[in-house]
Design a protein around this motif. Structure first.
Motif, PDB file in Angstrom:
ATOM      1  N   ILE A 142      26.969  38.143  26.682  1.00 35.50           N
ATOM      2  CA  ILE A 142      26.531  38.998  25.572  1.00 35.50           C
ATOM      3  C   ILE A 142      26.836  38.320  24.244  1.00 35.50           C
ATOM      4  O   ILE A 142      26.030  38.337  23.318  1.00 35.50           O
ATOM      5  CB  ILE A 142      27.284  40.360  25.590  1.00 35.50           C
ATOM      6  N   GLY A 143      28.043  37.761  24.160  1.00 34.48           N
ATOM      7  CA  GLY A 143      28.534  37.261  22.882  1.00 34.48           C
ATOM      8  C   GLY A 143      27.874  35.968  22.456  1.00 34.48           C
ATOM      9  O   GLY A 143      27.575  35.778  21.277  1.00 34.48           O
ATOM     10  N   TYR A 144      27.642  35.064  23.425  1.00 33.13           N
ATOM     11  CA  TYR A 144      27.151  33.739  23.056  1.00 33.13           C
ATOM     12  C   TYR A 144      25.862  33.798  22.236  1.00 33.13           C
ATOM     13  O   TYR A 144      25.821  33.277  21.126  1.00 33.13           O
ATOM     14  CB  TYR A 144      26.983  32.875  24.305  1.00 33.13           C
ATOM     15  N   PRO A 145      24.805  34.482  22.766  1.00 34.15           N
ATOM     16  CA  PRO A 145      23.567  34.492  21.967  1.00 34.15           C
ATOM     17  C   PRO A 145      23.690  35.272  20.669  1.00 34.15           C
ATOM     18  O   PRO A 145      23.123  34.872  19.651  1.00 34.15           O
ATOM     19  CB  PRO A 145      22.538  35.158  22.881  1.00 34.15           C
ATOM     20  N   MET A 151      24.828  45.313  17.492  1.00 33.68           N
ATOM     21  CA  MET A 151      23.638  45.828  18.162  1.00 33.68           C
ATOM     22  C   MET A 151      23.685  45.512  19.658  1.00 33.68           C
ATOM     23  O   MET A 151      23.388  46.352  20.502  1.00 33.68           O
ATOM     24  CB  MET A 151      22.395  45.196  17.555  1.00 33.68           C
ATOM     25  N   ALA A 152      24.057  44.275  19.977  1.00 37.30           N
ATOM     26  CA  ALA A 152      24.094  43.864  21.377  1.00 37.30           C
ATOM     27  C   ALA A 152      25.112  44.682  22.170  1.00 37.30           C
ATOM     28  O   ALA A 152      24.823  45.171  23.265  1.00 37.30           O
ATOM     29  CB  ALA A 152      24.429  42.379  21.476  1.00 37.30           C
ATOM     30  N   THR A 153      26.304  44.867  21.589  1.00 34.56           N
ATOM     31  CA  THR A 153      27.335  45.601  22.319  1.00 34.56           C
ATOM     32  C   THR A 153      26.981  47.075  22.440  1.00 34.56           C
ATOM     33  O   THR A 153      27.269  47.705  23.458  1.00 34.56           O
ATOM     34  CB  THR A 153      28.707  45.473  21.626  1.00 34.56           C
ATOM     35  N   LEU A 154      26.329  47.608  21.390  1.00 33.75           N
ATOM     36  CA  LEU A 154      25.879  49.000  21.448  1.00 33.75           C
ATOM     37  C   LEU A 154      24.933  49.207  22.625  1.00 33.75           C
ATOM     38  O   LEU A 154      25.121  50.095  23.461  1.00 33.75           O
ATOM     39  CB  LEU A 154      25.188  49.352  20.131  1.00 33.75           C
ATOM     40  N   GLY A 155      23.916  48.351  22.704  1.00 36.25           N
ATOM     41  CA  GLY A 155      22.948  48.459  23.795  1.00 36.25           C
ATOM     42  C   GLY A 155      23.598  48.244  25.140  1.00 36.25           C
ATOM     43  O   GLY A 155      23.396  49.021  26.086  1.00 36.25           O
ATOM     44  N   PHE A 156      24.429  47.216  25.226  1.00 39.95           N
ATOM     45  CA  PHE A 156      25.095  46.896  26.480  1.00 39.95           C
ATOM     46  C   PHE A 156      25.972  48.066  26.940  1.00 39.95           C
ATOM     47  O   PHE A 156      25.961  48.451  28.109  1.00 39.95           O
ATOM     48  CB  PHE A 156      25.941  45.634  26.292  1.00 39.95           C
ATOM     49  N   GLY A 157      26.720  48.638  26.003  1.00 34.82           N
ATOM     50  CA  GLY A 157      27.615  49.745  26.351  1.00 34.82           C
ATOM     51  C   GLY A 157      26.854  50.914  26.955  1.00 34.82           C
ATOM     52  O   GLY A 157      27.286  51.498  27.960  1.00 34.82           O
ATOM     53  N   ALA A 211      31.174  29.802  15.236  1.00 37.36           N
ATOM     54  CA  ALA A 211      30.521  30.550  16.310  1.00 37.36           C
ATOM     55  C   ALA A 211      31.336  30.463  17.593  1.00 37.36           C
ATOM     56  O   ALA A 211      31.557  31.457  18.290  1.00 37.36           O
ATOM     57  CB  ALA A 211      29.113  30.021  16.528  1.00 37.36           C
ATOM     58  N   ASP A 212      31.816  29.267  17.869  1.00 36.64           N
ATOM     59  CA  ASP A 212      32.578  29.025  19.079  1.00 36.64           C
ATOM     60  C   ASP A 212      33.842  29.894  19.116  1.00 36.64           C
ATOM     61  O   ASP A 212      34.144  30.549  20.108  1.00 36.64           O
ATOM     62  CB  ASP A 212      32.947  27.542  19.096  1.00 36.64           C
ATOM     63  N   TYR A 213      34.566  29.919  18.001  1.00 34.72           N
ATOM     64  CA  TYR A 213      35.794  30.713  17.946  1.00 34.72           C
ATOM     65  C   TYR A 213      35.494  32.200  18.091  1.00 34.72           C
ATOM     66  O   TYR A 213      36.231  32.938  18.743  1.00 34.72           O
ATOM     67  CB  TYR A 213      36.534  30.456  16.631  1.00 34.72           C
ATOM     68  N   LYS A 214      34.403  32.630  17.474  1.00 32.56           N
ATOM     69  CA  LYS A 214      34.064  34.058  17.545  1.00 32.56           C
ATOM     70  C   LYS A 214      33.756  34.466  18.981  1.00 32.56           C
ATOM     71  O   LYS A 214      34.186  35.523  19.440  1.00 32.56           O
ATOM     72  CB  LYS A 214      32.868  34.366  16.633  1.00 32.56           C
ATOM     73  N   VAL A 215      33.009  33.606  19.687  1.00 34.82           N
ATOM     74  CA  VAL A 215      32.690  33.918  21.083  1.00 34.82           C
ATOM     75  C   VAL A 215      33.969  34.003  21.901  1.00 34.82           C
ATOM     76  O   VAL A 215      34.170  34.927  22.687  1.00 34.82           O
ATOM     77  CB  VAL A 215      31.734  32.863  21.686  1.00 34.82           C
ATOM     78  N   LYS A 216      34.869  33.028  21.674  1.00 31.30           N
ATOM     79  CA  LYS A 216      36.111  33.004  22.453  1.00 31.30           C
ATOM     80  C   LYS A 216      36.932  34.270  22.225  1.00 31.30           C
ATOM     81  O   LYS A 216      37.447  34.873  23.162  1.00 31.30           O
ATOM     82  CB  LYS A 216      36.938  31.775  22.064  1.00 31.30           C
TER      83      LYS A 216
END
Lengths: 325, 322
Positions: free
Chosen positions: B99-102, B113-119, B203-208
């Motif tokens: 979810i996080g990477y893209p 938005m992504a987490t809202l939909g996923f949840g 971006a990398d740190y945020k995903v991690k």
């Protein structure tokens, strides 16, 4: 026919039930099948129109402030509940109720901006987004106190007798009202943003706040108007869908979040995209619920949302604002 | 470790050990356990909100994934308990990565938005996939965790189990914050552009950090499943995601001890309003709004700052008089 239609409506707009279309399929002749598809399309376009209006509300505030306004969901519920109170409880004329409800919710939208949003000590986007979540909870909680948790009906604008269409389909007048009002709202918005000075000022603010302020546009006032407009749009959506799907203190959550998905699908901030996104989402949902499974009806919109974010985050009509880093 | 932290964690350890001696009622013990479970989620979420400056409205889903992985694997497939929990944690982390990477590769608030939909999708699936999850009726008979010969089968034992995890998670979070990664994250929340230009792969740190925060939620979810022994989709709805976000903000974004405070205060409010459930939403909403408008740094730092301000004002007044 009426009863069958009513059952379909019920299935599409209320909680998912396990009675699948597939099970009835054997009993249906081809004529029935095509009629049913037509029915799904009508329902899909109706709900799509609602999503489009809601998406428009999200876009207006996003363009003016850059935030996602989660209180948009509550504008929809409030519109429906105001309408219910006025028409059913106080027996006010439909037209007047429509007007009062819309203006009332627009005022609430304006108050949200004048109060908490403007006076927040931090103007960071993340804080303001959280603030709209908090405000949405306050509004929803208050609505629950005032109206309780029951689903209530609002009478249709012009009767319930279905109109027969060419080709054997039927349509309930309220659907026509939804289409007509949606088209009217869209035309009004188009006129406002393209032709009037204030609309142009709002568009300028959306493009660049600082530049707009420099040429003498009151950015604060534009933000205020954007909240009032979104309030009015949310209310209209809530009011026109209420006679079809009934309304309650929290109907707006799902409608609102799906409207949000429609906005993303069309391209966040893009007005034409909002309409396209809404219609596509409405059709996908209605056909998906009817032909595949009504159980996962609510998941369809959010699945589309995820797909769009991963594959083309700018949406269908986006300008490519979202850079990759 | 700084002296302040040693005192803090020492005090926390002592309080955890002796607190149950003073708590006689079983009810308060349950409340404390719920606070502990929420704290784990909130500490993880705070790493994301406070340090990466990103919003997740899908943490209920990660919490739920932890619960359901533990529940389904142990009840339906007879998995051993701890490996099931570990597997759940890793799987949740993997899902969070997907979810996080893209969405974190994009500038702006796409993660919300992504987490809202996923949840919402996860919550619907919990009710829908009846053959695995038991549907809306829930999944029953999840065994309590065991360690050696000791089964964590009552509230007191679970208190020590849950709060040990709280302690470990907070310690892990503190070490992360004070490490190279933590400094990078703080640079990102300060200014993403500046951090980027200094060679931090933002971006990398945020995903991690997003993956890590999902794993924290998953651990808490597993503990919850084994503690309550019953799970159903209604515990993991959109509303829970908002609740934990509220706890993070009330406690203070980016404040480790604030997370504990936020989880404590709001869980207590929820419990106090247990009889009048309809006031839940208003109470949370009002609390959230008041804190955001007046104390955007959270109640802990906010009140501290106000106190400092008042103190300096007093000094100024005094200086004027002299």
């Amino acid at each position: 026919m009426i009863t069958k239609f009513a059952r379909l409506e019920f299935e599409l707009f209320t909680k998912p039930s396990k009675s699948d279309f597939l099970r009835d399929r054997q009993r249906l002749t081809f004529m029935d099948f095509s009629q049913q598809i037509a029915q799904y399309i009508v329902t899909g376009l109706t709900i799509g129109a609602i999503y489009a209006i809601v998406a428009m509300g999200f876009n207006i505030i996003h363009n003016a402030t850059g935030i996602v306004n989660f209180a948009q969901c509550e504008f929809i519920s409030l519109g429906g509940m105001f309408m219910y109170s006025l028409v059913v409880l106080f027996k006010v004329n439909l037209m007047i109720s429509f007007f009062i409800s819309t203006v009332g919710v627009a005022l609430i939208g304006a108050l949200i901006e004048i109060g908490p949003i403007r006076h927040a000590r931090s103007k960071e986007i993340i804080i303001l987004i959280f603030l709209t979540i908090g405000l949405s909870e306050v509004l929803r909680g208050t609505a629950q106190e005032v109206w309780g948790t029951d689903n209530v009906g609002v009478p249709a604008f012009s009767g319930e007798n279905p109109i027969h269409l060419l080709g054997g389909g039927t349509i309930v007048p309220q659907h026509i009202w939804v289409f007509a009002i949606t088209v009217l709202v869209m035309l009004m918005l188009h006129y406002f943003f393209k032709k009037t000075l204030m609309g142009k000022a709002m568009r300028a603010t959306a493009v660049n706040r600082k530049a707009a302020a420099l040429v003498g546009i009151s950015v604060n006032r534009m933000t205020l108007f954007s909240f009032a407009f979104s309030g009015a749009l949310g209310a209209v959506a809530g009011i026109i869908i209420a006679p079809i799907s009934t309304t309650s203190y929290d109907t707006g959550i799902m409608l609102g979040l799906k409207g949000f998905a429609a906005a993303i699908l069309g391209g966040y901030g893009n007005f034409a995209g909002a309409i396209l996104g809404g219609v596509i989402l409405g059709l996908l949902e209605s056909l998906g619920a009817g032909l595949v499974s009504s159980q996962y009806k609510d998941a369809i919109a959010f699945f589309v949302l995820l797909l769009v974010l991963f594959l083309k985050p700018t949406g269908i009509m986006g300008y490519g604002e979202s850079e990759r880093v | 470790m700084k002296q302040k932290d040693i005192i803090g964690f020492g005090a926390l350890a002592v309080i955890i050990i002796i607190l149950p001696l003073f708590v006689e009622s079983k009810y308060y013990l349950i409340v404390l356990n719920v606070i502990g479970l929420n704290t784990i989620v909130v500490v993880g979420l705070n790493l994301l909100i406070g340090f990466a400056g990103q919003i997740s409205l899908g943490h209920a889903a990660f919490y739920g994934l932890g619960s359901y992985f533990s529940g389904i694997l142990t009840v339906n497939y007879g998995f051993p308990l701890w490996p099931a929990m570990l597997l759940g944690m890793l799987a949740t982390g993997a899902v969070a990565y997907l979810i996080g990477y893209p969405s974190l590769k994009l500038r702006g608030h796409y993660l919300v938005m992504a987490t809202l939909g996923f949840g919402i999708i996860v919550n619907i699936l919990m009710g829908g996939l009846e053959q695995f999850t038991g549907g809306h009726d829930g999944l029953m008979g999840i065994p309590p965790l065991t360690m050696g010969g000791l089964a964590f089968d009552n509230d007191l034992k679970n208190f020590y189990l849950i709060w040990s995890f709280v302690f470990l998670c907070m310690l892990a979070a503190r070490n992360l914050i004070n490490s190279r990664v933590g400094r990078a994250l703080r640079a990102i929340s300060g200014s993403e552009v500046a951090a980027n230009s200094l060679g931090v792969n933002t971006a990398d740190y945020k995903v991690k950090v997003f993956v890590l925060s999902a794993m924290f939620a998953s651990i808490s979810g597993s503990l919850y499943a084994h503690y309550i022994t019953f799970i159903s989709p209604s515990s993991y709805d959109f509303y829970y995601s908002i609740q934990v976000v509220t706890m993070v903000i009330v406690g203070g974004m980016g404040s480790l001890w604030g997370s504990l405070l936020g989880a404590g205060v709001l869980t207590c409010i929820s419990e106090a309003l247990h009889i009048a459930k309809q006031y839940h939403i208003i109470a949370y909403g009002v609390f959230l709004c008041l804190v955001l408008v007046f104390l955007p740094e959270g109640i802990l730092m906010g009140i501290y700052n106000l106190f400092l301000k008042a103190k300096t004002k007093k000094h100024i007044i005094k200086a004027d008089r002299h």
